[in-house]
Design a protein around this motif. Structure first.
Motif, PDB file in Angstrom:
ATOM      1  N   ASP A   4       0.796  -1.279   0.040  1.00  0.00           N
ATOM      2  CA  ASP A   4      -0.125   0.009   0.024  1.00  0.00           C
ATOM      3  C   ASP A   4       0.855   1.334   0.028  1.00  0.00           C
ATOM      4  O   ASP A   4       0.399   2.387  -0.062  1.00  0.00           O
ATOM      5  N   SER A  38       2.556   2.573   2.197  1.00  0.00           N
ATOM      6  CA  SER A  38       2.670   3.221   3.729  1.00  0.00           C
ATOM      7  C   SER A  38       4.204   3.252   4.131  1.00  0.00           C
ATOM      8  O   SER A  38       4.987   2.140   3.627  1.00  0.00           O
ATOM      9  N   GLU A  82       7.452  10.827   5.228  1.00  0.00           N
ATOM     10  CA  GLU A  82       6.171   9.902   5.097  1.00  0.00           C
ATOM     11  C   GLU A  82       5.347  10.469   4.153  1.00  0.00           C
ATOM     12  O   GLU A  82       4.885  11.602   4.253  1.00  0.00           O
ATOM     13  N   ASN A 127       1.712  11.312   2.289  1.00  0.00           N
ATOM     14  CA  ASN A 127       0.291  11.412   3.015  1.00  0.00           C
ATOM     15  C   ASN A 127      -0.660  10.236   2.202  1.00  0.00           C
ATOM     16  O   ASN A 127      -1.277   9.512   2.739  1.00  0.00           O
ATOM     17  N   GLY A 154       0.770   7.681   0.462  1.00  0.00           N
ATOM     18  CA  GLY A 154       1.453   6.522   0.191  1.00  0.00           C
ATOM     19  C   GLY A 154       2.357   6.750  -0.926  1.00  0.00           C
ATOM     20  O   GLY A 154       2.289   7.787  -1.838  1.00  0.00           O
TER      21      GLY A 154
END
Lengths: 483, 416
Positions: free
Chosen positions: B12, B14, B114, B116, B118
């Motif tokens: 995904d 992430s 990171e 948002n 993915g």
């Protein structure tokens, strides 16, 4: 700042040079200072230039500037050297000197070309790089030669010459017709048309070297037919084109007519000399409106005129008139300058009008604000500095949204074709909206965006080039100060 | 850039990646990686104003580590600096949640990112490219003509104009040596500016390009300087000079120079050489009005839909400016397109908008495709059902519609 200045002249700010020059200048400054404490302002005589011009119209000698175009090594500079020599504008002594120097470089045949090619690099390499400007007089006309470079890398310089000329002299090497037709003979013809020239004298050169026998009449007629076809396809009228068989190196039929016997017997019957043809195609004098219009002149060169005139510009007045004492604006810098002196065909005068090639001596401006390609214009109606414009162009090579160099005479600005708006037919009706590509031969409306602002008035003729070749030409339609 | 650690989920997308920028060009990669709404964690200097009970104020500068939710990015290509603005997403003892901060990313300092939305395929490709430690090609180029010189640095991903030398030269004039003198002065100025830019202890190839003889004359000038001066390092530079032909001194002539055999032979396999080649091929097809070449967002999407950009020569050229869109949807649209082409077996080239080839592409709407088979009516189809979206072609739509950030915007009103 010099430390040798005496106390009373220490205030003077201009002190350049050294040694003797400095001493003489100091003397001058002292004199000037006792009379006027500040540098003398140039007084305008307040002349009514359009009136003076129309009064002197009948008594003036006619004047014409012609640009010499054609493919590289077709003998443009040599032909012009010959023209100047035989017309008496250059002494045989100078040519002999050049010949001696050229022989040392194993380039003895370039001696005549050196009259025009004065740059050291040009002489070493035997190629004209920049426009050479040379005036000469005949009994009834003042001529200015603008000798253009034929090499494809220097087409921008050729454009600078073409925009200053009244007519074009196209030099074609009778023995090398093919190379030129693919190369700059063709491109120069297209550009001459794009710059608004309508009259062409075609000098068919090097006829003394035709094979198998010299002065072959068939060769001349063949060249005439081929070049004529090209000229007409570009849009030149048949009656505006004249053909002259000649030899620049030998000097046959340039100023002196060809011998009426032997190989050249046909030449005298076929045409007059090159000079004769030039004299018979006088430049049209400017219309009254053009003289009364707001002043506009593209600066072709910025240089040091002389010691008394440390800053001078030259160019051709596109519109309006100018007199000593006028205050003008330089665009795009927007700086003002005062006209201290005017020279037209090397003769000092009080005024100059549209279509004349002149040198203007300037005062009250820093040279950093002046560049070749800038426009000198009236303070009342200066030319706007724009960032983008819409233009209808004749497409010469397939055009799509791409980077281009935008050329207007001496000026060249990087820019890009931002959008193809439409292609139109001869009647001006839209054939296709937003075409993905505009093909060669089509007429297209395009939007051009410039990377830096440039002084371009509506109606100015622009040439778009990319990758070293001309892709399109047209006139500025609507302009915008934004992108 | 060095990858310190990552825990990105393949499925995904992430997870986070921690990166260490090592050289100025890494800022450019960071600029392409970080998008609005992403979480960025990096060291920061924060000015803390404390007000005591008596009303006196004290100002402290504290070094701390902040996590922000990105709102805006500001990249300065000349200085290779990246400023990222956003709102603080994790409170600490100095800074309150939701207050604003601008992080200046620094070399040799870690940052953690990171996504948002993915990590999508394009983001992962960008990441891979940025951490590629292969020897990086770099060269200096001077595009010049008499009176004008553009000194620029060409790297794998960027062409950076470092200095522009412009002098007014008097034209040649019989009986005056002003022209020759000022040409020499112009060479001197260009030479001085060049030396101020390049690092002589580690000379990179130096490309001199001009119409006519200016470049070779300038090379001669450098040689003379090297022979007369005491600067030994100059001798090494001399061997690295390549002289080439360009149509003009303007920067967009660089693409022609980079495609010339004199240059490609020395720089084979570099990314930009390949990109320039592809752009040239595309332009060539366009000039012949070949229906295998199409440009523009709608056109390319339609072509991909018809599976025309697939195995056997299909190439999608896309500017990375499109992926920098502020709109999440716009980015997703392009990512989807790229994924589709890859699935069909076509080649995808993400061109850097900081390169000449990328700039050429941007003129075409930022996207172009070479198809495997000709489609004649692609344009007509779009004209019928897509008037609103290709407003960019007129130049009157806004540049952001297709997510082209920093693209020139054109005034709608054209006044005379």
């Amino acid at each position: 700042m010099s430390s040798t200045g005496s106390t009373d002249s220490a205030k003077s700010t201009r002190k350049t040079g050294d040694g003797l020059a400095k001493k003489t200048e100091k003397l001058k400054l002292d004199e000037a200072q006792s009379a006027t404490p500040s540098p003398p302002k140039v007084k305008s005589k307040g002349l009514d230039v359009p009136k003076l011009w129309s009064e002197s119209k009948d008594t003036r000698k006619s004047a014409a500037a012609f640009v010499v175009i054609g493919h590289v090594d077709h003998g443009k500079s040599t032909l012009m050297g010959r023209l100047l020599l035989d017309a008496g504008a250059v002494a045989q002594r100078d040519i002999d000197k050049y010949k001696k120097q050229a022989t040392e470089l194993n380039k003895s045949s370039f001696a005549l070309a050196w009259v025009m090619d004065t740059g050291s690099e040009e002489r070493e390499r035997g190629v004209t790089v920049d426009i050479a400007q040379h005036p000469f007089q005949t009994a009834n006309t003042d001529f200015t030669i603008l000798d253009a470079p034929g090499h494809r890398d220097f087409v921008p310089n050729m454009l600078a010459g073409a925009t200053m000329a009244d007519l074009a002299v196209l030099v074609v090497d009778a023995n090398q017709l093919e190379s030129g037709m693919k190369g700059q003979t063709k491109e120069h013809i297209l550009l001459a048309k794009a710059c608004g020239l309508s009259k062409v004298v075609v000098a068919v050169n090097k006829l003394d070297a035709t094979a198998p026998k010299a002065w072959d009449e068939q060769t001349f007629h063949h060249v005439k037919a081929e070049v004529g076809k090209l000229l007409q396809s570009v849009g030149f009228e048949k009656e505006d084109v004249l053909y002259v068989p000649c030899s620049g190196l030998g000097g046959t039929n340039v100023v002196n007519p060809a011998p009426s016997s032997g190989d050249t017997a046909w030449v005298t019957g076929a045409s007059g000399t090159l000079l004769h043809h030039l004299e018979s195609s006088p430049a049209a004098s400017p219309a009254d409106d053009q003289v009364k219009a707001p002043l506009r002149m593209q600066i072709a060169d910025v240089f040091r005129g002389s010691i008394t005139n440390p800053l001078s510009v030259s160019g051709r007045i596109a519109a309006g008139n100018v007199q000593v004492g006028d205050i003008v604006v330089i665009q795009p810098s927007g700086e003002k300058a005062t006209i201290r002196g005017i020279e037209v065909s090397s003769e000092p005068g009080d005024w100059a009008v549209a279509t004349e090639l002149c040198t203007l001596h300037l005062a009250d401006i820093d040279p950093v604000h002046l560049r070749a390609g800038d426009v000198l214009c009236s303070t009342a109606q200066p030319v706007g500095v724009i960032r983008s414009f819409v233009t209808q162009v004749e497409v010469l090579e397939p055009l799509l949204p791409q980077g281009v160099d935008v050329h207007v005479g001496r000026l060249h600005v990087p820019g890009s074709v931002a959008a193809l708006i439409s292609t139109v037919d001869a009647k001006g009706e839209v054939v296709r909206k937003k075409p993905r590509v505009a093909k060669a031969g089509e007429t297209a409306n395009v939007k051009v965006v410039l990377e830096t602002g440039a002084p371009l008035p509506v109606g100015e003729r622009v040439v778009l080039r990319s990758g070293g070749s001309t892709v399109a030409s047209g006139r500025v339609g609507s302009v915008s100060v934004g992108r | 850039m060095r990858l310190i650690k990552q825990n990105i989920e393949q499925k995904d997308g992430s997870g986070t990646a921690t990166l260490l920028p090592e050289e100025p060009e890494d800022m450019w990669h960071a600029y392409n990686l970080i998008r609005p709404n992403d979480l960025l964690r990096a060291s920061a200097v924060r000015k803390i104003i404390q007000e005591s009970g008596s009303g006196s104020r004290s100002v402290d500068r504290v070094h701390t580590t902040l996590t922000i939710r990105v709102t805006k990015l500001d990249f300065d290509p000349q200085a290779s600096q990246l400023h990222v603005s956003g709102r603080v997403a994790e409170e600490n003892k100095h800074v309150k949640l939701g207050s604003y901060h601008t992080l200046d990313l620094e070399l040799q300092r870690n940052f953690t990112l990171e996504k948002n939305e993915g990590w999508d395929s394009v983001a992962i490709d960008t990441l891979k490219e940025s951490i590629n430690q292969d020897a990086k090609a770099q060269l200096w180029a001077v595009v010049m003509q008499e009176g004008l010189a553009n000194i620029c640095l060409i790297t794998d991903h960027q062409t950076i104009l470092r200095q522009r030398v412009e002098t007014s030269l008097p034209k040649k004039r019989a009986g005056s040596s002003d022209h020759d003198k000022s040409v020499q002065r112009f060479y001197q100025t260009t030479y001085d500016s060049l030396l101020r830019q390049i690092d002589l202890s580690d000379p990179k190839p130096l490309l001199l390009a001009s119409p006519g003889f200016t470049a070779s004359s300038f090379q001669q000038f450098i040689k003379t300087q090297a022979a007369s001066g005491a600067n030994k390092q100059l001798q090494q530079l001399l061997q690295k000079i390549i002289v080439a032909h360009s149509a003009s001194a303007h920067l967009h002539s660089l693409s022609e120079v980079l495609a010339s055999p004199a240059v490609t032979s020395k720089l084979s396999d570099t990314k930009f050489a390949r990109e320039t080649q592809l752009m040239d091929r595309f332009f060539e097809l366009m000039r012949n009005d070949d229906a295998r070449a199409w440009y523009g967002p709608k056109e390319c999407e339609a072509a991909v839909e018809r599976a025309a950009v697939g195995k056997g020569g299909g190439v999608l050229l896309i500017s990375n400016a499109l992926f920098r869109s502020q709109e999440i949807k716009t980015r997703q649209r392009w990512v989807k397109l790229v994924d589709e082409v890859k699935e069909q077996g076509g080649e995808v080239r993400v061109l850097s908008s900081m390169h000449e080839s990328g700039k050429r592409l941007e003129g075409l709407g930022g996207i172009a495709a070479i198809l495997t088979y000709p489609i004649e009516d692609l344009g007509d189809e779009i004209e019928e059902n897509g008037e609103e979206d290709d407003a960019w072609m007129n130049g009157d739509g806004n540049g952001h519609m297709n997510g082209i950030e920093g693209r020139r915007e054109y005034d709608e009103d054209i006044d005379i």
